[in-house]
Design an enzyme around this catalytic site. Structure first.
Site, PDB file in Angstrom:
ATOM      1  N   TYR A  84      -8.163  -6.882  12.986  1.00 44.91           N
ATOM      2  CA  TYR A  84      -7.811  -5.770  11.564  1.00 44.91           C
ATOM      3  C   TYR A  84      -8.228  -7.182  11.029  1.00 44.91           C
ATOM      4  O   TYR A  84      -7.546  -8.167  11.109  1.00 44.91           O
ATOM      5  CB  TYR A  84      -7.342  -5.794  11.866  1.00 44.91           C
ATOM      6  CG  TYR A  84      -6.065  -5.272  10.885  1.00 44.91           C
ATOM      7  CD1 TYR A  84      -6.621  -3.804  10.508  1.00 44.91           C
ATOM      8  CD2 TYR A  84      -5.432  -6.482  10.423  1.00 44.91           C
ATOM      9  CE1 TYR A  84      -5.529  -3.955   8.945  1.00 44.91           C
ATOM     10  CE2 TYR A  84      -4.698  -5.661   8.527  1.00 44.91           C
ATOM     11  CZ  TYR A  84      -5.085  -4.413   8.744  1.00 44.91           C
ATOM     12  OH  TYR A  84      -5.048  -4.162   6.927  1.00 44.91           O
ATOM     13  N   SER A 136       1.127  -0.777  -0.252  1.00 46.90           N
ATOM     14  CA  SER A 136       0.031  -0.220   0.226  1.00 46.90           C
ATOM     15  C   SER A 136       0.841   0.835  -0.084  1.00 46.90           C
ATOM     16  O   SER A 136       0.862   2.137   0.366  1.00 46.90           O
ATOM     17  CB  SER A 136      -1.230  -0.027   1.407  1.00 46.90           C
ATOM     18  OG  SER A 136       0.062  -0.719   2.040  1.00 46.90           O
ATOM     19  N   ASN A 164      -1.329  -2.618  13.788  1.00 48.20           N
ATOM     20  CA  ASN A 164      -2.809  -2.354  13.252  1.00 48.20           C
ATOM     21  C   ASN A 164      -3.404  -1.072  14.133  1.00 48.20           C
ATOM     22  O   ASN A 164      -4.483  -0.995  13.574  1.00 48.20           O
ATOM     23  CB  ASN A 164      -3.483  -3.536  13.803  1.00 48.20           C
ATOM     24  CG  ASN A 164      -3.202  -5.013  13.193  1.00 48.20           C
ATOM     25  OD1 ASN A 164      -2.319  -5.245  11.902  1.00 48.20           O
ATOM     26  ND2 ASN A 164      -3.853  -6.499  13.512  1.00 48.20           N
ATOM     27  N   HIS A 190     -41.892  21.039  -8.162  1.00 47.26           N
ATOM     28  CA  HIS A 190     -42.196  20.789  -9.338  1.00 47.26           C
ATOM     29  C   HIS A 190     -41.646  21.364 -10.237  1.00 47.26           C
ATOM     30  O   HIS A 190     -42.563  21.081 -12.446  1.00 47.26           O
ATOM     31  CB  HIS A 190     -43.563  20.239  -9.896  1.00 47.26           C
ATOM     32  CG  HIS A 190     -44.664  19.948  -8.445  1.00 47.26           C
ATOM     33  ND1 HIS A 190     -44.159  18.570  -7.985  1.00 47.26           N
ATOM     34  CD2 HIS A 190     -44.761  20.769  -7.317  1.00 47.26           C
ATOM     35  CE1 HIS A 190     -45.337  18.413  -6.566  1.00 47.26           C
ATOM     36  NE2 HIS A 190     -45.474  19.089  -6.378  1.00 47.26           N
ATOM     37  N   GLU A 222     -21.183  21.236 -13.003  1.00 46.14           N
ATOM     38  CA  GLU A 222     -21.396  20.280 -14.424  1.00 46.14           C
ATOM     39  C   GLU A 222     -20.681  19.445 -13.649  1.00 46.14           C
ATOM     40  O   GLU A 222     -20.717  17.979 -13.412  1.00 46.14           O
ATOM     41  CB  GLU A 222     -21.128  20.330 -16.260  1.00 46.14           C
ATOM     42  CG  GLU A 222     -22.023  21.027 -16.756  1.00 46.14           C
ATOM     43  CD  GLU A 222     -21.982  20.977 -18.293  1.00 46.14           C
ATOM     44  OE1 GLU A 222     -22.309  20.048 -18.430  1.00 46.14           O
ATOM     45  OE2 GLU A 222     -21.401  22.321 -18.060  1.00 46.14           O
ATOM     46  N   LYS A 235     -20.705  29.440 -27.717  1.00 46.34           N
ATOM     47  CA  LYS A 235     -20.504  28.953 -25.892  1.00 46.34           C
ATOM     48  C   LYS A 235     -20.268  29.056 -25.228  1.00 46.34           C
ATOM     49  O   LYS A 235     -18.955  29.507 -25.226  1.00 46.34           O
ATOM     50  CB  LYS A 235     -20.048  26.854 -26.627  1.00 46.34           C
ATOM     51  CG  LYS A 235     -20.978  25.814 -27.035  1.00 46.34           C
ATOM     52  CD  LYS A 235     -23.102  25.742 -27.045  1.00 46.34           C
ATOM     53  CE  LYS A 235     -22.510  24.789 -26.188  1.00 46.34           C
ATOM     54  NZ  LYS A 235     -22.728  23.159 -26.159  1.00 46.34           N
ATOM     55  N   GLN A 295      -7.051  -1.799   4.302  1.00 48.79           N
ATOM     56  CA  GLN A 295      -5.897  -1.637   4.047  1.00 48.79           C
ATOM     57  C   GLN A 295      -6.663  -0.962   2.780  1.00 48.79           C
ATOM     58  O   GLN A 295      -6.237   0.176   2.661  1.00 48.79           O
ATOM     59  CB  GLN A 295      -5.163  -1.782   3.490  1.00 48.79           C
ATOM     60  CG  GLN A 295      -3.748  -1.719   2.890  1.00 48.79           C
ATOM     61  CD  GLN A 295      -2.698  -2.403   2.143  1.00 48.79           C
ATOM     62  OE1 GLN A 295      -2.493  -2.516   3.332  1.00 48.79           O
ATOM     63  NE2 GLN A 295      -2.769  -3.373   1.126  1.00 48.79           N
ATOM     64  N   ASN A 343     -19.779  26.817 -21.362  1.00 55.61           N
ATOM     65  CA  ASN A 343     -19.894  25.720 -21.253  1.00 55.61           C
ATOM     66  C   ASN A 343     -20.423  25.789 -19.587  1.00 55.61           C
ATOM     67  O   ASN A 343     -18.198  26.507 -19.110  1.00 55.61           O
ATOM     68  CB  ASN A 343     -19.813  24.530 -21.190  1.00 55.61           C
ATOM     69  CG  ASN A 343     -20.193  24.851 -22.633  1.00 55.61           C
ATOM     70  OD1 ASN A 343     -21.397  24.996 -23.685  1.00 55.61           O
ATOM     71  ND2 ASN A 343     -19.275  23.774 -23.730  1.00 55.61           N
ATOM     72  N   SER A 348     -16.830  25.741 -26.363  1.00 49.82           N
ATOM     73  CA  SER A 348     -16.406  24.495 -27.286  1.00 49.82           C
ATOM     74  C   SER A 348     -15.748  24.680 -28.726  1.00 49.82           C
ATOM     75  O   SER A 348     -15.244  25.417 -28.552  1.00 49.82           O
ATOM     76  CB  SER A 348     -17.689  24.660 -27.981  1.00 49.82           C
ATOM     77  OG  SER A 348     -17.783  23.348 -28.670  1.00 49.82           O
ATOM     78  N   LYS A 404      -8.082   3.652   2.143  1.00 46.73           N
ATOM     79  CA  LYS A 404      -7.312   4.940   2.249  1.00 46.73           C
ATOM     80  C   LYS A 404      -7.987   5.494   1.123  1.00 46.73           C
ATOM     81  O   LYS A 404      -8.602   6.663   0.520  1.00 46.73           O
ATOM     82  CB  LYS A 404      -6.048   4.056   2.422  1.00 46.73           C
ATOM     83  CG  LYS A 404      -5.897   4.072   3.617  1.00 46.73           C
ATOM     84  CD  LYS A 404      -4.529   3.888   4.080  1.00 46.73           C
ATOM     85  CE  LYS A 404      -4.062   2.430   4.966  1.00 46.73           C
ATOM     86  NZ  LYS A 404      -5.119   1.491   5.162  1.00 46.73           N
TER      87      LYS A 404
HETATM   88  N1  ARG Z   1      -1.132  -1.589   5.043  1.00 45.56           N
HETATM   89  C1  ARG Z   1      -1.797  -1.833   6.746  1.00 45.56           C
HETATM   90  C2  ARG Z   1      -3.271  -1.436   6.323  1.00 45.56           C
HETATM   91  O1  ARG Z   1      -3.229  -0.201   5.562  1.00 45.56           O
HETATM   92  C3  ARG Z   1      -1.194  -1.474   7.750  1.00 45.56           C
HETATM   93  C4  ARG Z   1      -1.341  -2.889   8.851  1.00 45.56           C
HETATM   94  C5  ARG Z   1      -0.785  -3.982   8.002  1.00 45.56           C
HETATM   95  N2  ARG Z   1      -1.117  -4.964   9.393  1.00 45.56           N
HETATM   96  C6  ARG Z   1      -1.535  -6.133   9.047  1.00 45.56           C
HETATM   97  N3  ARG Z   1      -1.444  -7.043  10.364  1.00 45.56           N
HETATM   98  N4  ARG Z   1      -0.930  -6.269   8.368  1.00 45.56           N
HETATM   99  O2  ARG Z   1      -3.832  -1.360   7.015  1.00 45.56           O
END
Ligand code: ARG
Length: 468
Positions: free
Chosen positions: A328, A34, A121, A167, A301, A294, A333, A296, A288, A336
């Site tokens: 967990y 990640s 975690n 309406h 939008e 135009k 992951q 726009n 345009s 994010k």
């Molecule tokens: N990169 C992991 C996440 O975003 C961090 C936690 C990883 N923990 C684990 N037990 N693999 O959640």
């Protein structure tokens, strides 16, 4: 307190690799890493590590020397990151391991002690909360700026009349200020929602360790204070696993975008030559490549379009969470990217809307003309008859007939002569024209929250005070 580092520790590739017989497959590394998106959490990760290390030092789990080395090492890493010198490695999977690896390279064993009484975690859960808390603070401020832009525009238009629709049919005259103030109210609730969600974001997971807490004599309350949290997450399993605070934020963000999208839709309609109610400045429009005439409204939008994306992230996070057993799971992951994109999309949209609303030209005549078509003051005539003693239902019926007559004559109610009007009710006198005008109608709606200029001016005043 600390064990002597053993010289025969193999120089393994992965932090946990002692347990594995074969190295992790390249495809799995790529699939599970990640780092190329969670590096965005780096500053918060370092902030969390500093507080954790300071706590370890306070309770005697690491020496003062180790603590100093950790602090120096983390400072250097932060600088490397900020100056773009830090080398992020796929092999180190995520932001946490990348930083820890570098720290250990810089300061040796002290770096390896940082992870005492901690797990990725609780670390990642802390990082996201720190990130989101700061995002919420800036979005609350941005919402305030947008409200101010709306208030400044509203201030100039308490007497500018346009048709209020239900309406999308002409209903009753309202002022442009009143219309804009409706959005100020929506964004005020949005601000409240965000501020409220902050209370649940602002709890410290750190110290939950992997899932069950830890046997080390840590001081979670101290870390919470140090990091500006209102308190700690009270159950270690819950602390590392739930992302409801992020989902709640995305729900609040989705509502903000919904409000932005409604405003966008109105700006787009109003900019259409069929309405011609307003123009957004050239700086916010595009042309345009083929049709020279135009102009726009790309910004509203796109905002309307991006609303779908933010709603999608909310659905994504809800679905991400729904089947996870405690505690967990790696699924988390995936929280994010949707969260980051929600924060970015929302922030960019609020920023540009606050700017755009300071660059609009209102076409008062077009608004007024539209209000004149469609019998916007029909209710006022009915109310007039009620004031003269007619029951409302009878008044409604009499006015419906008058509207039909005006429609046949292709004119407004106020263009009908007194005798023509009196044909529908003998209660009508020539004072009726005062209520049939747009201004008369507008200024009569003095109920609390109504469109009368006196009320709207008060509402603008009150909103300014709320924002200050
Ligand atoms: N990169 C992991 C996440 O975003 C961090 C936690 C990883 N923990 C684990 N037990 N693999 O959640």
């Amino acid at each position: 307190m600390h064990a002597t580092p053993s010289d025969n520790t193999p120089n393994t590739d992965k932090i946990w690799s002692g347990r594995f017989a074969v190295p992790i497959a390249e495809s799995v590394k790529r699939y599970t890493s990640s780092v190329f998106f969670d590096l965005r959490l780096a500053e918060f990760d370092i902030q969390g590590s500093r507080a954790h290390a300071a706590m370890l030092g306070r309770v005697g789990l690491i020496t003062v020397d180790d603590l100093n080395s950790i602090e120096n090492g983390l400072n250097q890493i932060l600088e490397e990151i900020q100056t773009g010198k830090f080398e992020w490695k796929l092999d180190d999977e995520d932001v946490h391991l990348n930083i820890e690896r570098r720290l250990t390279l810089l300061i040796g064993d002290a770096g390896k002690r940082l992870h005492t009484a901690r797990s990725r975690n609780d670390q990642v859960a802390t990082d996201i909360r720190l990130f989101l808390r700061s995002a919420v603070d800036s979005i609350v401020a941005q919402l305030g700026k947008l409200q101010l832009a709306l208030l400044d525009l509203a201030e100039q238009h308490t007497d500018t009349i346009l048709p209020g629709f239900t309406h999308l049919q002409v209903a009753q005259p309202v002022s442009l200020a009143h219309h804009l103030m409706a959005y100020v109210e929506m964004f005020e609730r949005d601000r409240e929602r965000l501020k409220d969600s902050r209370k649940r974001i602002n709890r410290l997971p750190l110290g939950a360790a992997a899932l069950a807490g830890t046997g080390y004599p840590i001081d979670r309350e101290w870390v919470a204070k140090e990091l500006g949290f209102d308190g700690v997450c009270l159950n270690s399993l819950d602390a590392v696993s739930d992302r409801d605070f992020a989902i709640e934020f995305c729900a609040a963000a989705s509502l903000i975008m919904t409000h932005i999208s409604r405003l966008s839709e109105e700006i787009i309609l109003w900019m259409s030559p069929r309405f011609g109610f307003l123009q957004v400045g050239d700086a916010f429009c595009t042309g345009s490549s083929i049709m020279p005439q135009k102009r726009n409204p790309d910004v509203p939008e796109l905002a309307r379009g991006k609303t779908g994306r933010v709603h999608g992230h909310l659905m994504g996070l809800l679905t991400l969470m729904k089947s996870q057993p405690l505690a967990y799971n790696k699924d988390n992951q995936e929280d994010k990217e949707p969260l980051f994109d929600t924060v970015d999309t929302l922030g960019d949209t609020l920023e540009i809307f606050a700017e755009m609303l300071r660059d609009v030209q209102v076409n008062k005549d077009a608004m007024r003309d539209a209000a004149k078509q469609g019998f916007a003051t029909a209710t006022d005539l009915a109310d007039y008859l009620v004031r003269k003693g007619l029951p409302f239902r009878d008044a409604h019926e009499a006015v419906a007939r008058a509207v039909k007559a005006a429609e046949d004559a292709r004119c407004d109610l106020s263009d009908l002569s007194l005798p023509a009007l009196q044909a529908f009710s003998n209660l009508i006198r020539d004072d009726v024209y005062a209520v049939l005008t747009l201004e008369g109608s507008l200024s009569s709606r003095t109920s609390l929250g109504g469109t009368a200029p006196v009320r709207v001016k008060e509402a603008i005043q009150a909103a300014r005070i709320r924002l200050s």
